[in-house]
Enzyme design. Structure first.
Site, short mmCIF file in Angstrom:
data_model
loop_
_atom_site.label_atom_id
_atom_site.label_comp_id
_atom_site.label_asym_id
_atom_site.label_seq_id
_atom_site.Cartn_x
_atom_site.Cartn_y
_atom_site.Cartn_z
N ASN A 109 0.82 -1.22 0.00
CA ASN A 109 0.00 0.00 0.00
C ASN A 109 0.85 1.27 0.00
O ASN A 109 0.58 2.21 -0.76
CB ASN A 109 -0.95 0.00 1.20
CG ASN A 109 -1.95 -1.14 1.13
OD1 ASN A 109 -2.02 -1.84 0.13
ND2 ASN A 109 -2.72 -1.32 2.18
N HIS A 155 -17.70 36.58 -30.39
CA HIS A 155 -18.85 35.87 -30.97
C HIS A 155 -18.54 35.32 -32.36
O HIS A 155 -19.43 35.20 -33.19
CB HIS A 155 -20.10 36.76 -31.04
CG HIS A 155 -20.38 37.54 -29.79
ND1 HIS A 155 -21.18 37.06 -28.78
CD2 HIS A 155 -19.93 38.75 -29.38
CE1 HIS A 155 -21.22 37.95 -27.80
NE2 HIS A 155 -20.46 38.99 -28.13
N SER A 276 -8.26 12.89 -48.87
CA SER A 276 -9.51 12.13 -48.80
C SER A 276 -9.41 11.00 -49.80
O SER A 276 -8.82 11.14 -50.86
CB SER A 276 -10.68 13.05 -49.14
OG SER A 276 -11.76 12.29 -49.64
N LYS A 282 -9.30 17.52 -51.47
CA LYS A 282 -9.25 17.74 -50.03
C LYS A 282 -7.88 17.54 -49.41
O LYS A 282 -7.11 16.68 -49.80
CB LYS A 282 -10.23 16.77 -49.34
CG LYS A 282 -11.67 17.05 -49.69
CD LYS A 282 -12.40 17.75 -48.58
CE LYS A 282 -12.52 16.88 -47.38
NZ LYS A 282 -13.76 17.00 -46.68
N GLU A 289 -7.62 17.88 -35.68
CA GLU A 289 -8.91 17.30 -35.28
C GLU A 289 -8.73 16.23 -34.21
O GLU A 289 -9.51 16.13 -33.27
CB GLU A 289 -9.63 16.72 -36.50
CG GLU A 289 -10.13 17.80 -37.45
CD GLU A 289 -10.69 17.24 -38.75
OE1 GLU A 289 -11.54 17.90 -39.36
OE2 GLU A 289 -10.26 16.15 -39.17
N TYR A 316 -6.52 2.17 2.42
CA TYR A 316 -6.39 1.63 1.06
C TYR A 316 -7.57 0.73 0.71
O TYR A 316 -8.06 -0.03 1.55
CB TYR A 316 -5.09 0.84 0.91
CG TYR A 316 -4.95 0.22 -0.47
CD1 TYR A 316 -4.44 0.96 -1.53
CD2 TYR A 316 -5.37 -1.09 -0.73
CE1 TYR A 316 -4.35 0.42 -2.81
CE2 TYR A 316 -5.28 -1.64 -2.00
CZ TYR A 316 -4.77 -0.87 -3.04
OH TYR A 316 -4.68 -1.41 -4.29
N GLN A 321 -6.59 0.67 -7.44
CA GLN A 321 -5.77 0.14 -8.54
C GLN A 321 -6.27 0.69 -9.88
O GLN A 321 -5.51 0.75 -10.85
CB GLN A 321 -5.84 -1.39 -8.52
CG GLN A 321 -5.10 -2.07 -9.62
CD GLN A 321 -4.98 -3.57 -9.36
OE1 GLN A 321 -4.28 -4.00 -8.46
NE2 GLN A 321 -5.68 -4.37 -10.15
N1 ARG Z 1 -1.77 -3.38 -7.47
C1 ARG Z 1 -2.16 -2.65 -6.33
C2 ARG Z 1 -2.60 -1.23 -6.74
O1 ARG Z 1 -2.30 -0.86 -7.81
C3 ARG Z 1 -1.03 -2.55 -5.36
C4 ARG Z 1 -1.44 -2.44 -3.94
C5 ARG Z 1 -2.03 -3.71 -3.52
N2 ARG Z 1 -2.33 -3.73 -2.14
C6 ARG Z 1 -3.19 -4.60 -1.63
N3 ARG Z 1 -3.40 -4.54 -0.37
N4 ARG Z 1 -3.81 -5.47 -2.38
O2 ARG Z 1 -3.26 -0.54 -6.02
#
Ligand code: ARG
Length: 461
Positions: A109, A155, A276, A282, A289, A316, A321
């Site tokens: 994490n 405008h 084109s 063209k 674009e 977390y 992810q």
């Molecule tokens: N692949 C995970 C992400 O991108 C990494 C962290 C994973 N942590 C966990 N506790 N599963 O967030």
């Protein structure tokens, strides 16, 4: 039944793995992941948490993995969940027992938070460099076109005369704010989350300051839960990217209009146009674009990430992810848009004669004709009416104000003298506008000086 059941379970496992894994896209963080691990283990050794021998073999192992990924000897095959598991598994395969000590006092994490910040920090710098390259191109067009007259629009109607330098200068300022914003974001994101662990720090005596210093951070994050749950820096980056994309898109829209048969203000180089398949006449502004069109996916990334984050409890959650693919896509998209756009701009031909002619034909000097009367004592509201009537009669005859005879001017108001022609010439109209930020060449020269200074100052940042 058993056979089928076994097979089903296996398929389920594979589907779960495929859904859960991130290695297929977070592999692009390999350098940051290895760099972070080297700093982490260096700190662990300094604190006596791992031995000096283990540190040495871990660092050597990690360097070997990095080299092998870069020279193509190591690919990302295998059923690993993410880049973090991949690198750790590779390390243990290479150096044995010691490899298993790397993850002491760390969680994926805080590791993924670190990797993403390191990655975004690099990308933010690269993006700022690309914006700057575009600004340098703009500055050159500005320097060369202080007296290239063109209509300024409100405008989408011709309003008052400006110069090409002035019009380009507007974009210079937009991109200057973009670059400034990237600098702000970089400063705010540059705090090291490593040491936050899974969410509640760790019992090992980590020296977080030391790791942060090794990785070039300006300081630490101060709450371990926030450290692993924060994606604000990424949302800010995506907002900045959305803004850059929006600026590029507006610019593209103008180039597309200007390149059209109706305007003919510019001609896009063949290298940046396509033909084109059916209409031989063209030459399409595809690149402009596409840059305009790609803006949508950049906004999409911003809204996706904001939405993904809005309901997440601390700390977390795996939802996070999902921050990667869309951020990577937005970063890649804006980088290639900036590069392509800069190339297109540097090869663009400006048809200065057409621009000037267009400014003349659109009564962009009508305000100046009214101002002439005001300067000779006529109240502005009356002057406005007099010139309005003159414009009407010009429209009837299909001519410009400059084409009226002195008698015609004087029939509208006896105040007009022969010097009216000079007073409403494009040159006078523009040259007199010299308040700071206005198109007058004197004012523009000052602004260009400041543009040059601002670009130079940034190199020292
Ligand atoms: N692949 C995970 C992400 O991108 C990494 C962290 C994973 N942590 C966990 N506790 N599963 O967030």
């Amino acid at each position: 039944m058993k056979l089928w059941g076994g097979r089903f379970t296996k398929e389920e496992d594979q589907a779960v793995h495929a859904f859960n894994e991130s290695l297929s896209f977070d592999r692009r963080l390999y350098r940051q992941d290895i760099e972070g691990s080297i700093a982490h283990v260096t700190m662990l050794a300094k604190q006596g948490i791992v031995s000096e021998e283990d540190r040495q073999s871990i660092v050597e192992g990690l360097r070997g993995i990095l080299a092998d990924i870069e020279n193509g000897a190591l690919d990302f095959s295998g059923e690993y969940e993410d880049i973090h598991s991949f690198v750790e598994a590779q390390l243990t395969e290479r150096i044995g027992e010691a490899g298993k000590r790397l993850h002491t006092g760390r969680s994926r994490n805080d590791q993924v938070a670190l990797d993403m910040k390191l990655y975004c920090r690099d990308q933010t710098e690269e993006l700022a460099g690309l914006v700057k390259a575009l600004q340098q191109e703009l500055l050159q067009v500005m320097e060369e076109n202080l007296e290239t007259y063109m209509p300024g629009f409100t405008h989408l109607q011709k309003a008052q005369p400006v110069t090409l330098a002035h019009h380009m200068g507007a974009y210079f300022e937009m991109f200057e704010r973009d670059r400034d914003r990237l600098g702000d974001i970089r400063r705010r994101m540059n705090r090291c989350p490593l040491g936050a662990g899974a969410l509640a720090g760790t019992t090992y005596p980590l020296d977080r300051d030391y790791t942060a210093e090794l990785l070039g951070f300006d300081g630490l994050t101060f709450n371990s839960m926030d450290s692993v749950a924060d994606r604000d820096y990424l949302i800010e980056l995506l907002a900045a990217l959305s803004m850059i994309a929006m600026h590029l898109s507006r610019f593209c829209e103008e180039i597309i209009l200007w390149n059209s048969n109706e305007y003919r203000f510019v001609e896009i180089d063949d290298a940046y146009s396509t033909g084109s398949s059916i209409m031989p006449q063209k030459k399409n502004p595809d690149i402009a674009e596409l840059v305009r069109g790609k803006t949508g996916r950049v906004y999409g990334a911003l809204v996706s990430l904001l939405t993904m984050m809005k309901g997440l409890p601390l700390a977390y959650n795996k939802d996070m992810q999902e921050d990667k693919e869309l951020s990577f896509d937005a970063i890649d998209t804006v980088k290639s848009s900036l590069k392509l756009f800069t190339g297109m701009l540097s090869t663009l031909t400006f048809r200065k004669d057409v621009m000037e002619q267009s400014a003349k034909n659109g009564f962009t000097n009508a305000t100046d004709a009214a101002d002439y009367l005001v300067n000779h004592g006529v109240p502005f509201r009356d002057a406005h009416g007099i010139v309005g009537r003159l414009v009407l009669s010009c429209l009837d005859k299909g001519i410009a104000l400059d084409d009226l005879s002195l008698e015609e001017f004087q029939a509208a108001s006896p105040v007009f003298e022969a010097d009216i022609y000079d007073a409403i010439s494009m040159k006078t109209c523009v040259e007199k506008r010299n308040t700071v930020g206005a198109p007058g060449p004197e004012a523009m020269r000052e602004v260009i000086r400041s543009c040059r200074e601002r670009l130079a100052a940034e190199t020292q940042r």
